[in-house]
Design a protein around this motif. Structure first.
Motif, PDB file in Angstrom:
ATOM      1  N   ARG A  47       4.194   5.528  -9.082  1.00 52.31           N
ATOM      2  CA  ARG A  47       4.637   4.366  -9.303  1.00 52.31           C
ATOM      3  C   ARG A  47       5.054   3.462  -8.404  1.00 52.31           C
ATOM      4  O   ARG A  47       5.087   3.772  -7.229  1.00 52.31           O
ATOM      5  N   LEU A  48       4.952   2.213  -8.696  1.00 52.83           N
ATOM      6  CA  LEU A  48       5.107   1.026  -7.763  1.00 52.83           C
ATOM      7  C   LEU A  48       6.640   1.126  -7.309  1.00 52.83           C
ATOM      8  O   LEU A  48       7.559   1.588  -7.967  1.00 52.83           O
TER       9      LEU A  48
ATOM     10  N   GLU B 203      -7.260  -5.523  -3.950  1.00 56.29           N
ATOM     11  CA  GLU B 203      -7.750  -4.859  -2.956  1.00 56.29           C
ATOM     12  C   GLU B 203      -8.762  -3.644  -3.767  1.00 56.29           C
ATOM     13  O   GLU B 203      -9.252  -2.840  -2.945  1.00 56.29           O
ATOM     14  N   GLY B 204      -8.763  -3.761  -4.923  1.00 55.11           N
ATOM     15  CA  GLY B 204      -9.934  -2.956  -5.506  1.00 55.11           C
ATOM     16  C   GLY B 204      -9.138  -1.799  -6.049  1.00 55.11           C
ATOM     17  O   GLY B 204      -9.793  -0.784  -6.649  1.00 55.11           O
ATOM     18  N   ILE B 205      -7.784  -1.754  -6.188  1.00 52.86           N
ATOM     19  CA  ILE B 205      -7.145  -0.639  -6.646  1.00 52.86           C
ATOM     20  C   ILE B 205      -6.782  -0.758  -8.227  1.00 52.86           C
ATOM     21  O   ILE B 205      -5.804  -1.690  -8.385  1.00 52.86           O
ATOM     22  N   GLU B 206      -7.069   0.160  -9.053  1.00 56.88           N
ATOM     23  CA  GLU B 206      -6.573   0.118 -10.344  1.00 56.88           C
ATOM     24  C   GLU B 206      -4.892   0.493 -10.591  1.00 56.88           C
ATOM     25  O   GLU B 206      -4.633   1.424 -10.322  1.00 56.88           O
ATOM     26  N   VAL B 207      -4.543  -0.396 -11.201  1.00 59.92           N
ATOM     27  CA  VAL B 207      -3.033  -0.053 -11.723  1.00 59.92           C
ATOM     28  C   VAL B 207      -2.744  -0.381 -12.940  1.00 59.92           C
ATOM     29  O   VAL B 207      -3.215  -1.439 -13.492  1.00 59.92           O
ATOM     30  N   SER B 208      -1.995   0.562 -13.616  1.00 65.59           N
ATOM     31  CA  SER B 208      -1.833   0.308 -15.204  1.00 65.59           C
ATOM     32  C   SER B 208      -0.417   0.936 -15.515  1.00 65.59           C
ATOM     33  O   SER B 208      -0.116   2.017 -14.999  1.00 65.59           O
TER      34      SER B 208
ATOM     35  N   PRO C 203       7.343  -4.926  -8.500  1.00 65.43           N
ATOM     36  CA  PRO C 203       6.084  -4.043  -9.190  1.00 65.43           C
ATOM     37  C   PRO C 203       5.195  -5.013  -9.489  1.00 65.43           C
ATOM     38  O   PRO C 203       3.972  -4.717  -9.429  1.00 65.43           O
ATOM     39  N   THR C 204       5.579  -6.239  -9.911  1.00 67.32           N
ATOM     40  CA  THR C 204       4.338  -7.012 -10.454  1.00 67.32           C
ATOM     41  C   THR C 204       3.437  -7.537  -9.313  1.00 67.32           C
ATOM     42  O   THR C 204       2.242  -7.693  -9.405  1.00 67.32           O
ATOM     43  N   ASP C 205       4.311  -7.978  -8.316  1.00 61.57           N
ATOM     44  CA  ASP C 205       3.492  -8.597  -7.190  1.00 61.57           C
ATOM     45  C   ASP C 205       2.690  -7.326  -6.483  1.00 61.57           C
ATOM     46  O   ASP C 205       1.773  -7.781  -6.080  1.00 61.57           O
ATOM     47  N   GLN C 206       3.295  -6.324  -6.423  1.00 63.51           N
ATOM     48  CA  GLN C 206       2.456  -5.108  -5.548  1.00 63.51           C
ATOM     49  C   GLN C 206       1.583  -4.854  -6.646  1.00 63.51           C
ATOM     50  O   GLN C 206       0.048  -4.695  -5.881  1.00 63.51           O
ATOM     51  N   ALA C 207       1.359  -4.846  -7.785  1.00 68.00           N
ATOM     52  CA  ALA C 207       0.152  -4.420  -8.670  1.00 68.00           C
ATOM     53  C   ALA C 207      -0.771  -5.731  -8.495  1.00 68.00           C
ATOM     54  O   ALA C 207      -1.990  -5.358  -8.272  1.00 68.00           O
ATOM     55  N   ARG C 208      -0.365  -6.868  -8.510  1.00 67.49           N
ATOM     56  CA  ARG C 208      -1.372  -7.960  -7.993  1.00 67.49           C
ATOM     57  C   ARG C 208      -2.003  -7.758  -6.616  1.00 67.49           C
ATOM     58  O   ARG C 208      -3.242  -7.701  -6.799  1.00 67.49           O
TER      59      ARG C 208
ATOM     60  N   ARG D 282       0.971  -1.227  -0.135  1.00 70.27           N
ATOM     61  CA  ARG D 282      -0.025   0.108   0.062  1.00 70.27           C
ATOM     62  C   ARG D 282       0.803   1.172   0.241  1.00 70.27           C
ATOM     63  O   ARG D 282       0.305   2.372   0.039  1.00 70.27           O
ATOM     64  N   VAL D 283       2.084   1.038   0.064  1.00 72.54           N
ATOM     65  CA  VAL D 283       3.081   2.421  -0.134  1.00 72.54           C
ATOM     66  C   VAL D 283       3.883   2.317  -1.701  1.00 72.54           C
ATOM     67  O   VAL D 283       4.471   1.241  -2.052  1.00 72.54           O
ATOM     68  N   VAL D 284       3.711   3.365  -2.200  1.00 68.76           N
ATOM     69  CA  VAL D 284       4.001   3.402  -3.454  1.00 68.76           C
ATOM     70  C   VAL D 284       4.725   5.085  -3.556  1.00 68.76           C
ATOM     71  O   VAL D 284       4.850   5.624  -2.502  1.00 68.76           O
TER      72      VAL D 284
END
Length: 93
Positions: A61-62, A77-82, A67-72, A54-56
């Motif tokens: 940016r992640l 948790e319902g947060i959009e990552v792109s 980054p991939t694990d964090q995005a997943r 939850r810390v970016v």
DNA sequence: TATATGACGTTGC
DNA sequence: AGCAACGCCATAT
């Protein structure tokens, strides 16, 4: 565990589901404005049991290493990552 | 003490 | 938007 690390731990542990903050914000909440890098250093060794995803970065940016694990995790948790970025909030300021 | 390092931040080009 | 310089704070050597 130093007292500063304890405050960092406390701040991060209290992050609610879907609540995303920057490293700098964590430092601020811990009473150490500007110590963003120190937050990263802290998570590097004591981040095992904390919601580190939850810390970016301030720009959305992640984290650089996972980054991939964090995005997943964030998406779960319902947060959009792109594009390795959190769209949701964090507009430039 | 001094130098190097990094899950960072801001500014300027 | 992307990148390079600095600046910043805590640690490690």
């Amino acid at each position: 565990m130093t007292e500063l690390q304890d405050r960092f731990r406390s701040v991060i542990a209290d992050l609610a589901l879907g609540e995303v903050v920057s490293y700098g914000e964590v430092a601020r909440r811990a009473g150490r404005r500007g110590a963003a890098r120190a937050v990263g250093a802290f998570l590097a060794e004591h981040g095992g049991d904390l919601p580190w995803w939850r810390v970016v970065r301030a720009d959305g940016r992640l984290a650089a290493h996972k980054p991939t694990d964090q995005a997943r995790r964030l998406r779960s948790e319902g947060i959009e990552v792109s594009g390795g970025r959190v769209l949701h909030a964090l507009p430039p300021r």
